[in-house]
Design a protein around this motif. Structure first.
Motif, PDB file in Angstrom:
ATOM      1  N   GLN A   7       0.817  -1.215   0.000  1.00 52.07           N
ATOM      2  CA  GLN A   7       0.000   0.000   0.000  1.00 52.07           C
ATOM      3  C   GLN A   7       0.854   1.270   0.000  1.00 52.07           C
ATOM      4  O   GLN A   7       0.541   2.227  -0.709  1.00 52.07           O
ATOM      5  CB  GLN A   7      -0.962   0.021   1.203  1.00 52.07           C
ATOM      6  CG  GLN A   7      -2.101  -0.949   1.100  1.00 52.07           C
ATOM      7  CD  GLN A   7      -1.711  -2.384   1.469  1.00 52.07           C
ATOM      8  OE1 GLN A   7      -0.620  -2.638   1.958  1.00 52.07           O
ATOM      9  NE2 GLN A   7      -2.605  -3.316   1.201  1.00 52.07           N
ATOM     10  N   ASP A   8       1.954   1.269   0.789  1.00 52.43           N
ATOM     11  CA  ASP A   8       2.827   2.449   0.825  1.00 52.43           C
ATOM     12  C   ASP A   8       3.509   2.664  -0.524  1.00 52.43           C
ATOM     13  O   ASP A   8       3.639   3.792  -0.987  1.00 52.43           O
ATOM     14  CB  ASP A   8       3.894   2.301   1.918  1.00 52.43           C
ATOM     15  CG  ASP A   8       3.296   2.334   3.318  1.00 52.43           C
ATOM     16  OD1 ASP A   8       2.144   2.803   3.461  1.00 52.43           O
ATOM     17  OD2 ASP A   8       3.978   1.896   4.263  1.00 52.43           O
ATOM     18  N   GLN A  47       0.964   4.034  -3.012  1.00 57.09           N
ATOM     19  CA  GLN A  47       0.685   5.446  -2.758  1.00 57.09           C
ATOM     20  C   GLN A  47       1.839   6.331  -3.220  1.00 57.09           C
ATOM     21  O   GLN A  47       1.614   7.379  -3.838  1.00 57.09           O
ATOM     22  CB  GLN A  47       0.387   5.680  -1.274  1.00 57.09           C
ATOM     23  CG  GLN A  47      -0.235   7.028  -1.007  1.00 57.09           C
ATOM     24  CD  GLN A  47      -1.481   7.273  -1.854  1.00 57.09           C
ATOM     25  OE1 GLN A  47      -2.397   6.470  -1.894  1.00 57.09           O
ATOM     26  NE2 GLN A  47      -1.514   8.393  -2.557  1.00 57.09           N
ATOM     27  N   THR A  81       1.522   9.053  -6.264  1.00 59.09           N
ATOM     28  CA  THR A  81       1.910  10.454  -6.076  1.00 59.09           C
ATOM     29  C   THR A  81       2.890  10.888  -7.157  1.00 59.09           C
ATOM     30  O   THR A  81       2.754  11.970  -7.737  1.00 59.09           O
ATOM     31  CB  THR A  81       2.531  10.658  -4.678  1.00 59.09           C
ATOM     32  OG1 THR A  81       1.576  10.255  -3.692  1.00 59.09           O
ATOM     33  CG2 THR A  81       2.931  12.097  -4.447  1.00 59.09           C
TER      34      THR A  81
END
Length: 179
Positions: free
Chosen positions: A53-54, A57, A61
């Protein structure tokens, strides 16, 4: 011990030069090896995407940053790490889909042909209509490059090149997708 004699005795063929098509090699053997070397971008849609998930993300971005120039983001590593799954999750993300009206996904693999790569990018963008296929069939490599460059005149586009094995494959069509 003579290895070539043992190969002959046991019916073992030399597959090391399978990437080249010598005139004395039957087409079916060459084509079989070529087919086996090709891969697809298979992603199990039911697979639960855990632990990234990190990373997702961070990459979202990066992809959504307003940039005046083309950017290349590479996801690389050993086979089986989930690179294609990660890229596919980014590609189908609603944020990416709405930010990049022109998108394409192609799988390159070990065996590639520049004409095929250009064809596949164009088909990924436009779809596989009979009209598109008929038009592409008549084009030279240079025509395909020009046609693709014209398709990518949008200020933003997103092209995923999956399963890239050789730098030469990237270089063979990079200029067609850059401005």
């Amino acid at each position: 011990m003579d290895i070539s004699h043992k190969r002959e005795t046991y019916g073992i063929r030399d597959m090391n030069n399978a990437g080249e098509r010598p005139s004395n090699r039957p087409n079916n053997q060459y084509d079989m090896v070529r087919t086996l070397r090709r891969t697809t971008s298979y992603v199990d849609e039911d697979h639960i995407f855990v632990g990234f998930q990190d990373v997702v993300q961070t990459l979202l971005t990066e992809l959504l940053k307003p940039e005046p120039h083309r950017r290349v983001i590479s996801i690389y590593g050993m086979g089986g790490l989930g690179k294609t799954t990660l890229a596919r999750n980014l590609y189908i993300s609603p944020n990416i889909a709405s930010s990049f009206p022109t998108r394409a996904w192609i799988c390159v693999s070990q065996e590639y042909n520049t004409m095929d790569l250009l064809w596949n990018i164009i088909k990924s963008i436009q779809g596989c209509t009979k009209e598109t296929l008929d038009l592409l069939e008549k084009m030279t490599e240079r025509d395909l490059e020009i046609y693709l460059r014209d398709l990518l005149k949008e200020p933003k586009y997103h092209v995923v090149v999956d399963d890239l094995w050789h730098r030469e494959a990237w270089e063979s069509f990079e200029m067609s997708i850059s401005r």
